[in-house]
Design an enzyme around this catalytic site. Sequence first.
Site, PDB file in Angstrom:
ATOM      1  N   GLY A   1       8.612   9.267  -0.420  1.00  0.00           N
ATOM      2  CA  GLY A   1       7.805   8.248   0.189  1.00  0.00           C
ATOM      3  C   GLY A   1       8.133   6.755  -0.076  1.00  0.00           C
ATOM      4  O   GLY A   1       9.298   6.627  -0.499  1.00  0.00           O
ATOM      5  N   PHE A   2       7.388   5.830   0.107  1.00  0.00           N
ATOM      6  CA  PHE A   2       7.729   4.252  -0.220  1.00  0.00           C
ATOM      7  C   PHE A   2       8.312   4.104  -1.616  1.00  0.00           C
ATOM      8  O   PHE A   2       9.324   3.609  -1.960  1.00  0.00           O
ATOM      9  CB  PHE A   2       6.604   3.350  -0.105  1.00  0.00           C
ATOM     10  CG  PHE A   2       6.239   3.275   1.444  1.00  0.00           C
ATOM     11  CD1 PHE A   2       6.962   2.684   2.320  1.00  0.00           C
ATOM     12  CD2 PHE A   2       5.094   3.895   1.936  1.00  0.00           C
ATOM     13  CE1 PHE A   2       6.890   2.598   3.912  1.00  0.00           C
ATOM     14  CE2 PHE A   2       4.779   3.799   3.289  1.00  0.00           C
ATOM     15  CZ  PHE A   2       5.725   3.091   4.214  1.00  0.00           C
ATOM     16  N   GLY A   3       7.523   4.729  -2.637  1.00  0.00           N
ATOM     17  CA  GLY A   3       7.908   4.598  -3.954  1.00  0.00           C
ATOM     18  C   GLY A   3       9.286   5.419  -4.279  1.00  0.00           C
ATOM     19  O   GLY A   3      10.089   4.739  -5.063  1.00  0.00           O
TER      20      GLY A   3
ATOM     21  N   GLU B 214      -8.439   1.366  12.155  1.00  0.00           N
ATOM     22  CA  GLU B 214      -7.463   1.271  13.383  1.00  0.00           C
ATOM     23  C   GLU B 214      -7.645   2.552  14.115  1.00  0.00           C
ATOM     24  O   GLU B 214      -7.489   2.288  15.452  1.00  0.00           O
ATOM     25  CB  GLU B 214      -6.108   1.490  12.517  1.00  0.00           C
ATOM     26  CG  GLU B 214      -5.392   0.172  12.055  1.00  0.00           C
ATOM     27  CD  GLU B 214      -4.299   0.318  10.882  1.00  0.00           C
ATOM     28  OE1 GLU B 214      -3.947  -0.644  10.625  1.00  0.00           O
ATOM     29  OE2 GLU B 214      -4.219   1.474  10.666  1.00  0.00           O
TER      30      GLU B 214
ATOM     31  N   ALA C  95       1.735   0.346   0.252  1.00  0.00           N
ATOM     32  CA  ALA C  95       3.019   0.778   0.232  1.00  0.00           C
ATOM     33  C   ALA C  95       4.020  -0.262  -0.618  1.00  0.00           C
ATOM     34  O   ALA C  95       4.496  -0.001  -1.158  1.00  0.00           O
ATOM     35  CB  ALA C  95       3.709   0.627   1.651  1.00  0.00           C
TER      36      ALA C  95
ATOM     37  N   GLY D 219       9.378  13.236  -4.336  1.00  0.00           N
ATOM     38  CA  GLY D 219       8.737  12.606  -3.430  1.00  0.00           C
ATOM     39  C   GLY D 219       9.465  11.441  -2.782  1.00  0.00           C
ATOM     40  O   GLY D 219      10.126  10.441  -3.506  1.00  0.00           O
TER      41      GLY D 219
ATOM     42  N   ASP E  40       0.810   6.660  -5.027  1.00  0.00           N
ATOM     43  CA  ASP E  40      -0.768   6.841  -5.157  1.00  0.00           C
ATOM     44  C   ASP E  40      -1.227   8.149  -6.070  1.00  0.00           C
ATOM     45  O   ASP E  40      -2.167   8.268  -6.436  1.00  0.00           O
ATOM     46  CB  ASP E  40      -1.138   7.270  -3.752  1.00  0.00           C
ATOM     47  CG  ASP E  40      -1.056   6.243  -2.603  1.00  0.00           C
ATOM     48  OD1 ASP E  40      -1.202   4.845  -3.069  1.00  0.00           O
ATOM     49  OD2 ASP E  40      -1.247   6.331  -1.462  1.00  0.00           O
TER      50      ASP E  40
END
Lengths: 433, 433
Positions: free
Chosen positions: A16-18, A173, A326, A14, A310
């Site tokens: 993503g951010f992590g 949002e 994040a 993955g 997550d």
Amino acid sequence: MQPANGRHRVVILGGGFGGLRAAKALAREPVEVTLIDQRNFHLFQPLLYQVATGGLSPANIAAPLRSLVRRQRNCRVILGKAIDFNLETKEVVLEDERVPFDTLIVSAGAKHSYFGNHQWERFAPGLKTIEDATEIRRRVLSAFERAERVSSDAERARLLRFIVVGAGPTGVELAGTLIEIARHTLKKDFRRINPAEAHVLLIEAGPRLLPAFDPDLSEDGAEALRRLGVDVRLKTMVVDITDAGATVKSGDVEETLPAATILWAAGVQGAVIGEALAKAAGIQRDRAGRLVVQPDFTLPGHPDIFVIGDLSTYADASGKMLPGVAPAAMQAGQFVASVIAARLSLAPIPEFHFKDPGSMATIGRGAAVVKLGNWKFSGFFAWLTWLFVHLLFLVQFQNRLLVLMQWAWNYVTFNRSARLITDTNRFLGEPEN
Amino acid sequence: MQPANGRHRVVILGGGFGGLRAAKALAREPVEVTLIDQRNFHLFQPLLYQVATGGLSPANIAAPLRSLVRRQRNCRVILGKAIDFNLETKEVVLEDERVPFDTLIVSAGAKHSYFGNHQWERFAPGLKTIEDATEIRRRVLSAFERAERVSSDAERARLLRFIVVGAGPTGVELAGTLIEIARHTLKKDFRRINPAEAHVLLIEAGPRLLPAFDPDLSEDGAEALRRLGVDVRLKTMVVDITDAGATVKSGDVEETLPAATILWAAGVQGAVIGEALAKAAGIQRDRAGRLVVQPDFTLPGHPDIFVIGDLSTYADASGKMLPGVAPAAMQAGQFVASVIAARLSLAPIPEFHFKDPGSMATIGRGAAVVKLGNWKFSGFFAWLTWLFVHLLFLVQFQNRLLVLMQWAWNYVTFNRSARLITDTNRFLGEPEN
């Protein structure tokens, strides 16, 4: 920890951010990093709602993973989909390849949860991927187009009703941006309908919006949204969703709201691959499909397997949960890299302490709520802060300046230039005409 | 010409260069304009190859039609697909509506032609729509990704071979950009393959590339492409295309080139709706599916029906054909609007004279060929001219500055940030993993 055949092999699932932060934090360590993702880009998810509403293009908030680790010679990228794990042989099983690891970091993220009502998904898409965003954009713009052409008043009202389910940051949002599109962006675009008559609802089961924020900021947020024209309904449950609309229940009162566009921002659950990992590791997942990890983010009984972001549930010594945002994923990625480095150099293992950088959400044009430490504020200055922080975190992308300019342009002109209806309808199967 | 029920109704089918120009030119005339398009945006097709190669985002070269005519009160836009015409009742038949007209302008454009070999389309997509562009982008980037993972040398070579069929401006631009991506953009992105080993071929049946240009510019173009590393093969026919590759024939020599990515830039034919129009009007189409029009762009026997742009075939008094380029379509749109205005005011009907603004094509990074009147030049200055003219014609879009900046950035850094693999494979049906 058996460094196999030379250098220690760290596989990260993955980007993503992590996962990306972990990969980068291992740049100078004596390890071989393999970063596996099923997409070829890292996605800046906090701005996905801007793509869904035609304010930014997909490429503005996505960066090719290979570019991001291009100069990191100890990191290779595999574009592939993990389907299983073999913890005996220590391998990640991809569809067409097995990737051996000494240490595994799983940061596969989350997907939507419809709380058991999978049949709602086609009528109420969520917002997790670029494709979700362009699909939502297509639905929103198509609703206005179809409204311009129908003769029935009831059908026109149904087409001009937009329901957002769930009042976390994404829901808030989306609702704030939808009302801006209807009241400003599209104001003079149509001849038969008045887009400003669109009815934008934000439905939240809980007693307030932005539940992760302080109650007074929730108040400010609800107030600001209502001032913009959003119909905010709290303590309201969604009991059914069909292609005709949504049925909601507030107290004992049930109401059916005909609506052509329903967006789901209500719940998330761990990524599907978490099931295979839990099974392989012989542990249970929690109710949201996440894996409960140890204080060092390892799985119980598997010191070589870390789960961050997550897909994991993490509580600190005092029982406080790590939020699904994040900064938490990035700090976990950084920490896990330092644990791996410490183990290899036989140094003391560090402890994890989450540094809460605060939280913020935009409400709409020129309005936001921000909490930084004990400092809470809302309004235009909060919005500028939100803008600044988001641009700052886009720093790794060449697109930062482009995004700033596009935002400035959009803000001044009320325009949203990326208003394209593209691709086919993925859920209802009606081909693009 | 019977002005029905008040003002004269002009219906324009297609919001490309010709149709949009006609609509705008009618802004101050006593007519009601209805602009019908099956897409909600006007597309700047000359830059589509930049989207296909990850240099620009779709929204950079597309602008919502409604925005473009927002202030033109006598123009409404219908997002709809025409399927037939009733010339008795003077109506355009949409899928779900009939739109009556007093005067009709059809500017529905062109689509690819595989010269009867429809089965080639799935293996060799053309470049006409935004979806074509993102599909080509997906194929090109996926080929490098798959090459990184295969173990067979032959399969790796097949994945790294890119064949462009047809050496008009689009084919030349695609080939030039593909070699730039392989040799510069992706240079350091992979660990197992060397993208610079990619083999980019440009296959052209005719004796030179850019046949619409002067022969010496064709020479310069071929020379520049070869210097960049493109394998330019002239007088070479494509005789078959399969999922394994392409078979080409040069003289008596037939050769099969294994290739995973084949792009079609060889031929166009009139849009499908032209068939219904020809049938309704009782006329024949030419071999390329276009309608032959009179000196005033009307169909023979139908003075109220104009056909402009790539769907029409137009020859001036000396027999010279109007080229299938944007300036020709725009001038035709402007002219047709003036004919309608003259008829309504009983003024003398004007005559059409094409003002050739010259032609130009980019070859690749910093190279182009340009012909302006009797002035022909190539190289870096030609490239700057190309850049300037294309930005100038993007003038109607808010994106002009964004495109300029993105180009400047791309040029300096060799980067192409819109390198996203998105959406499913539309042709081969393999789901995105």
